[in-house]
Design a protein around this motif. Structure first.
Motif, PDB file in Angstrom:
ATOM      1  N   ASN A 310       7.397  16.142 -13.477  1.00  0.00           N
ATOM      2  CA  ASN A 310       7.757  15.464 -15.109  1.00  0.00           C
ATOM      3  C   ASN A 310       8.270  13.977 -14.721  1.00  0.00           C
ATOM      4  O   ASN A 310       7.700  13.237 -15.633  1.00  0.00           O
ATOM      5  CB  ASN A 310       8.688  16.580 -15.472  1.00  0.00           C
ATOM      6  CG  ASN A 310       9.209  16.107 -17.137  1.00  0.00           C
ATOM      7  OD1 ASN A 310       8.209  15.976 -17.797  1.00  0.00           O
ATOM      8  ND2 ASN A 310      10.227  16.055 -17.361  1.00  0.00           N
ATOM      9  N   ILE A 311       9.183  13.810 -13.853  1.00  0.00           N
ATOM     10  CA  ILE A 311       9.655  12.372 -13.774  1.00  0.00           C
ATOM     11  C   ILE A 311       9.186  11.787 -12.767  1.00  0.00           C
ATOM     12  O   ILE A 311       9.540  12.196 -11.455  1.00  0.00           O
ATOM     13  CB  ILE A 311      11.341  12.278 -13.927  1.00  0.00           C
ATOM     14  CG1 ILE A 311      11.570  12.999 -15.128  1.00  0.00           C
ATOM     15  CG2 ILE A 311      11.567  10.802 -13.981  1.00  0.00           C
ATOM     16  CD1 ILE A 311      11.171  12.488 -16.582  1.00  0.00           C
ATOM     17  N   VAL A 312       8.041  10.820 -12.692  1.00  0.00           N
ATOM     18  CA  VAL A 312       7.776  10.338 -11.729  1.00  0.00           C
ATOM     19  C   VAL A 312       7.329   8.929 -11.947  1.00  0.00           C
ATOM     20  O   VAL A 312       7.189   8.171 -12.966  1.00  0.00           O
ATOM     21  CB  VAL A 312       6.015  10.632 -11.483  1.00  0.00           C
ATOM     22  CG1 VAL A 312       5.353  10.457  -9.972  1.00  0.00           C
ATOM     23  CG2 VAL A 312       5.790  12.388 -11.652  1.00  0.00           C
ATOM     24  N   GLY A 313       7.304   8.013 -10.817  1.00  0.00           N
ATOM     25  CA  GLY A 313       7.151   6.640 -10.833  1.00  0.00           C
ATOM     26  C   GLY A 313       6.604   5.990  -9.528  1.00  0.00           C
ATOM     27  O   GLY A 313       6.566   6.734  -8.410  1.00  0.00           O
ATOM     28  N   SER A 314       6.944   4.799  -9.421  1.00  0.00           N
ATOM     29  CA  SER A 314       6.805   4.133  -8.073  1.00  0.00           C
ATOM     30  C   SER A 314       7.451   2.775  -8.082  1.00  0.00           C
ATOM     31  O   SER A 314       7.842   2.384  -9.184  1.00  0.00           O
ATOM     32  CB  SER A 314       5.171   3.779  -8.049  1.00  0.00           C
ATOM     33  OG  SER A 314       4.777   2.964  -9.226  1.00  0.00           O
ATOM     34  N   ASP A 315       7.644   2.230  -6.964  1.00  0.00           N
ATOM     35  CA  ASP A 315       8.093   1.007  -6.462  1.00  0.00           C
ATOM     36  C   ASP A 315       7.570  -0.084  -7.301  1.00  0.00           C
ATOM     37  O   ASP A 315       6.361  -0.449  -7.137  1.00  0.00           O
ATOM     38  CB  ASP A 315       8.460   0.568  -5.258  1.00  0.00           C
ATOM     39  CG  ASP A 315       9.256   1.551  -4.455  1.00  0.00           C
ATOM     40  OD1 ASP A 315      10.356   1.742  -4.766  1.00  0.00           O
ATOM     41  OD2 ASP A 315       8.656   2.065  -3.303  1.00  0.00           O
ATOM     42  N   ILE A 316       8.135  -0.799  -8.479  1.00  0.00           N
ATOM     43  CA  ILE A 316       7.478  -1.717  -9.075  1.00  0.00           C
ATOM     44  C   ILE A 316       7.079  -3.102  -8.226  1.00  0.00           C
ATOM     45  O   ILE A 316       7.765  -3.495  -7.274  1.00  0.00           O
ATOM     46  CB  ILE A 316       8.516  -2.247 -10.436  1.00  0.00           C
ATOM     47  CG1 ILE A 316       8.579  -1.260 -11.338  1.00  0.00           C
ATOM     48  CG2 ILE A 316       7.794  -3.791 -10.953  1.00  0.00           C
ATOM     49  CD1 ILE A 316       9.591  -1.507 -12.519  1.00  0.00           C
ATOM     50  N   ALA A 317       5.783  -3.357  -8.576  1.00  0.00           N
ATOM     51  CA  ALA A 317       5.086  -4.366  -7.441  1.00  0.00           C
ATOM     52  C   ALA A 317       4.912  -3.775  -6.107  1.00  0.00           C
ATOM     53  O   ALA A 317       4.264  -4.649  -5.322  1.00  0.00           O
ATOM     54  CB  ALA A 317       5.938  -5.825  -7.481  1.00  0.00           C
ATOM     55  N   GLY A 318       4.995  -2.553  -5.740  1.00  0.00           N
ATOM     56  CA  GLY A 318       4.690  -2.112  -4.638  1.00  0.00           C
ATOM     57  C   GLY A 318       5.941  -2.451  -3.579  1.00  0.00           C
ATOM     58  O   GLY A 318       7.058  -3.036  -3.831  1.00  0.00           O
ATOM     59  N   TYR A 319       6.223  -1.337  -2.581  1.00  0.00           N
ATOM     60  CA  TYR A 319       7.304  -1.396  -1.753  1.00  0.00           C
ATOM     61  C   TYR A 319       7.235  -2.378  -0.522  1.00  0.00           C
ATOM     62  O   TYR A 319       8.068  -3.131  -0.387  1.00  0.00           O
ATOM     63  CB  TYR A 319       7.126  -0.095  -0.929  1.00  0.00           C
ATOM     64  CG  TYR A 319       8.205  -0.094   0.244  1.00  0.00           C
ATOM     65  CD1 TYR A 319       9.566  -0.119  -0.094  1.00  0.00           C
ATOM     66  CD2 TYR A 319       7.877   0.120   1.504  1.00  0.00           C
ATOM     67  CE1 TYR A 319      10.548   0.221   0.957  1.00  0.00           C
ATOM     68  CE2 TYR A 319       8.886   0.176   2.761  1.00  0.00           C
ATOM     69  CZ  TYR A 319      10.159   0.199   2.229  1.00  0.00           C
ATOM     70  OH  TYR A 319      10.935   0.093   3.491  1.00  0.00           O
ATOM     71  N   HIS A 320       6.287  -2.761  -0.157  1.00  0.00           N
ATOM     72  CA  HIS A 320       6.099  -3.951   1.033  1.00  0.00           C
ATOM     73  C   HIS A 320       4.624  -4.497   0.872  1.00  0.00           C
ATOM     74  O   HIS A 320       3.800  -4.102   0.159  1.00  0.00           O
ATOM     75  CB  HIS A 320       6.486  -3.219   2.250  1.00  0.00           C
ATOM     76  CG  HIS A 320       5.317  -2.136   2.678  1.00  0.00           C
ATOM     77  ND1 HIS A 320       5.427  -1.847   4.123  1.00  0.00           N
ATOM     78  CD2 HIS A 320       4.455  -1.294   2.046  1.00  0.00           C
ATOM     79  CE1 HIS A 320       4.602  -0.568   4.287  1.00  0.00           C
ATOM     80  NE2 HIS A 320       3.969  -0.565   3.045  1.00  0.00           N
ATOM     81  N   GLY A 321       4.585  -5.738   2.103  1.00  0.00           N
ATOM     82  CA  GLY A 321       3.213  -6.131   1.885  1.00  0.00           C
ATOM     83  C   GLY A 321       3.357  -7.660   2.111  1.00  0.00           C
ATOM     84  O   GLY A 321       4.545  -8.338   2.421  1.00  0.00           O
ATOM     85  N   ASP A 322       2.378  -8.396   1.747  1.00  0.00           N
ATOM     86  CA  ASP A 322       2.292  -9.880   1.707  1.00  0.00           C
ATOM     87  C   ASP A 322       3.262 -10.492   0.839  1.00  0.00           C
ATOM     88  O   ASP A 322       3.333  -9.900  -0.122  1.00  0.00           O
ATOM     89  CB  ASP A 322       0.920 -10.420   1.924  1.00  0.00           C
ATOM     90  CG  ASP A 322       0.292  -9.838   2.994  1.00  0.00           C
ATOM     91  OD1 ASP A 322       0.654  -9.755   4.224  1.00  0.00           O
ATOM     92  OD2 ASP A 322      -1.297  -9.942   2.923  1.00  0.00           O
ATOM     93  N   GLU A 323       4.030 -11.604   1.372  1.00  0.00           N
ATOM     94  CA  GLU A 323       4.808 -12.261   0.281  1.00  0.00           C
ATOM     95  C   GLU A 323       4.167 -13.872   0.029  1.00  0.00           C
ATOM     96  O   GLU A 323       3.530 -14.292   0.695  1.00  0.00           O
ATOM     97  CB  GLU A 323       5.951 -12.516   1.087  1.00  0.00           C
ATOM     98  CG  GLU A 323       6.835 -11.146   1.300  1.00  0.00           C
ATOM     99  CD  GLU A 323       7.244 -10.220   0.160  1.00  0.00           C
ATOM    100  OE1 GLU A 323       7.224 -10.966  -1.042  1.00  0.00           O
ATOM    101  OE2 GLU A 323       7.734  -9.075   0.393  1.00  0.00           O
ATOM    102  N   PRO A 324       4.323 -14.231  -1.160  1.00  0.00           N
ATOM    103  CA  PRO A 324       5.212 -13.737  -2.010  1.00  0.00           C
ATOM    104  C   PRO A 324       4.473 -12.803  -3.088  1.00  0.00           C
ATOM    105  O   PRO A 324       3.178 -12.523  -2.978  1.00  0.00           O
ATOM    106  CB  PRO A 324       5.458 -14.874  -2.953  1.00  0.00           C
ATOM    107  CG  PRO A 324       4.316 -15.937  -2.903  1.00  0.00           C
ATOM    108  CD  PRO A 324       4.024 -15.638  -1.498  1.00  0.00           C
ATOM    109  N   ILE A 325       4.993 -12.008  -3.744  1.00  0.00           N
ATOM    110  CA  ILE A 325       4.456 -10.947  -4.604  1.00  0.00           C
ATOM    111  C   ILE A 325       3.951 -11.764  -5.775  1.00  0.00           C
ATOM    112  O   ILE A 325       4.557 -12.493  -6.698  1.00  0.00           O
ATOM    113  CB  ILE A 325       5.472  -9.924  -5.171  1.00  0.00           C
ATOM    114  CG1 ILE A 325       6.233  -9.239  -4.085  1.00  0.00           C
ATOM    115  CG2 ILE A 325       4.955  -9.060  -6.147  1.00  0.00           C
ATOM    116  CD1 ILE A 325       7.441  -8.316  -4.568  1.00  0.00           C
TER     117      ILE A 325
END
Length: 579
Positions: A310-325
């Motif tokens: 029912n209540i689902v989401g994700s880390d806005i802009a993704g959790y990790h990776g190349d910078e800058p976002i």
């Protein structure tokens, strides 16, 4: 032996071999790992998620200290963002998982907890089910004596010592009462400080035993032989149910489908009955499905909703990776998350919006407030789902990644770095959220431009949207609306909505009829309220229960927005007539 007899025996042998392979695969892989098709969680109802967990969450994962957490919270509040909860991720403890706060990182943790709560922010801490012998990034990296004591006392499942991404260790045995008394005793201090939730990271999938280099998803516990799926269910259920004994509004943030390996556990990680809030694991700061970007998050969130989460989401802009976002990615992901049950703004990278671009600060703040304003709408659907109704998010067959958000909002997510996007509206009458002058008759497919401050969201004509408006960023209301329930109404024939108040005193039924004029009937538990009604022209008169209301005092009409606004500071029900 005749050729026919030889052929028959060969077929029987082949059939027996195939059956054996199937049974082996079913009992060694599918049943213990997937839990299909006889897992009771598929038929469970979801828990009642408290309203605070629907508010925006903030966090970061580069500087896990009290000083930086305070800077993060204060910065968001000073820049006028709504903040419902702060998530403190690893490492916050001395070792994994002793639940003893590292006072180098968090001096005087009791006072720190209280200071966060004094600012009206809930506290959620990260944890797993590992008892570590070695911890990767905690103050105490070598904790073998502690681990061996737990193992020798039978507190751990018989999996052997396991290497995982934060070190090495064993898994707590949820079937052992002595182990649980030890485990709960260590947790008690943070509960006493007012803990509001656990982020339960996905370590239960390490449960099993090895035969040489071959993993088997079974292991011995005090309660007997257990499957990986069984252990996963214990982990999520037992931590959630215990948390509720300490705090009646306790929440666990567990994984639904997982973005890293979405097909590994097709029923999701957490069982539905222990899933007050869910995220879909680690996404990257990218757009594409293949790189675990926004499109992968969309796929997993909508797949989770289809299962029944029912209540689902994700880390806005993704959790990790190349910078800058990228700014466009951050904005579009935040806009999508506005129309998810969980609004989770955090991860690696710069998360202080005032340190990012002015456009990101402005747009993400606006959508953070829009999400917060929609909490009464979301909570009402959350109560309905808890009582056996549909999940908050409902994927549609037509339109790529299109879904209904509750009964009355249609979202057509942008999943590419482009302002142009296709929208597929189903049958019915719809209005564009950001310019609702025109009624669009569905079914209809079209492509249009959505500038960075707008998003493809359409409201069903006839909708009644309960909202908590207390700022003017979204253009719906103003700061002096705070403390009153806003009923955002799009009159069209007859419609009804049951509002489940977020502080749980009961229900309010709102019935709207449109004929020569508009009538709005309120029945049930009253609240001070505002009617915000879409009307093409200024009404001649407005009354409640036959008594005329005064223009300028009780009601106003905004010709530019085509909105009648009726304010009632009383805890009153009754029937409004608008002519």
């Amino acid at each position: 032996m005749s050729f026919t007899g030889w052929k028959r025996k060969l077929l029987i042998a082949a059939g027996a071999l195939a059956l054996g392979v199937f049974l082996f695969a079913y009992f060694v892989v599918f049943l213990p790992v997937w839990g299909v098709p006889f897992n009771a969680q598929r038929h469970s109802t979801v828990p009642l998620t408290p309203a605070w967990a629907l508010e925006p969450w903030i966090w970061e994962d580069d500087h896990n200290t009290a000083a930086f957490t305070n800077e993060l919270i204060d910065g968001y509040l000073q820049h006028d963002f709504p903040v419902g909860a702060v998530l403190i991720d690893s490492p916050w403890s001395l070792r994994y998982n002793d639940f003893e706060v590292d006072t180098e990182r968090f001096p005087d943790p009791g006072a720190f907890f209280q200071s966060v709560k004094d600012r009206g922010v809930r506290v959620v801490l990260w944890m797993t089910c590992f008892v570590d012998s070695e911890s990767k990034d905690t103050a105490v990296t070598d904790s073998r004596p502690w681990y061996e004591e737990a193992r020798n006392k039978g507190h751990l499942a018989d999996t052997g010592e396991i290497k995982w991404w934060k070190g090495r260790g064993g898994l707590i045995d949820y079937t052992n009462p002595e182990a649980m008394a030890w485990w709960r005793g260590m947790q008690q201090q943070v509960f006493d400080w007012g803990l509001d939730g656990w982020k339960l990271d996905g370590t239960a999938t390490y449960f099993g035993t090895w035969r040489g280099k071959i993993p088997f998803p079974y292991a011995k516990t005090r309660g007997g032989l257990m499957t990986m799926r069984g252990y996963m269910d214990h982990y999520y259920r037992d931590e959630y149910t215990h948390g509720l004994t300490q705090n009646p509004e306790f929440v666990t943030l567990g994984r639904a489908l997982d973005s890293v390996l979405p097909k590994a556990h097709p029923e999701g990680f957490a069982p539905l009955d222990a899933s007050p809030a869910n995220w879909v694991g680690d996404n990257t700061h990218t757009w594409e499905y293949e790189s675990r970007g926004l499109e992968r998050a969309l796929t997993c969130i909508l797949g989770s909703a289809k299962i029944g989460y029912n209540i689902v989401g994700s880390d806005i802009a993704g959790y990790h990776g190349d910078e800058p976002i990228p700014a466009s990615l951050y904005i579009r992901w935040a806009q999508f998350s506005t129309f998810c049950g969980l609004f989770l703004n955090g991860g690696h990278g710069e998360r202080r919006m005032w340190m990012r671009s002015p456009l990101e600060l402005e747009v993400v703040r606006e959508y953070s407030w829009l999400h917060s304003e929609l909490v009464p709408y979301m909570y009402s659907h959350t109560v309905a789902a808890h009582r056996g109704g549909k999940p908050l998010m409902r994927p549609l067959k037509n339109g790529k990644y299109h879904y209904l958000f509750g009964d009355d909002l249609l979202v057509a997510p942008i999943y590419r770095d482009s302002e142009t996007s296709e929208v597929v509206l189903p049958a019915g009458k719809w209005r564009y959220w950001f310019n609702d002058a025109e009624v669009i008759e569905g079914p209809k497919t079209f492509t249009r431009n959505f500038p960075m401050d707008e998003y493809p969201v359409y409201v069903r004509d006839g909708a009644i949207l309960p909202m908590n408006v207390r700022r003017d960023y979204t253009g719906i209301g103003a700061k002096d609306w705070e403390g009153m329930l806003t009923l955002n109404i799009y009159p069209a024939a007859d419609s009804r909505f049951t509002v489940h108040h977020t502080d749980n005193p009961g229900e309010l039924t709102v019935t709207v009829k449109k004929d020569q004029g508009v009538s709005v009937k309120l029945e049930g538990v009253a609240k001070p309220h505002i009617l915000r009604v879409l009307l093409d022209a200024k009404p001649a008169a407005v009354s409640r229960d036959g008594a005329a209301l005064a223009e300028g005092t009780d009601w106003t009409y905004d010709a530019e927005k085509r909105r009648l606004v009726v304010k009632c500071p009383l805890t009153a029900t009754g029937q409004y007539l608008i002519r």
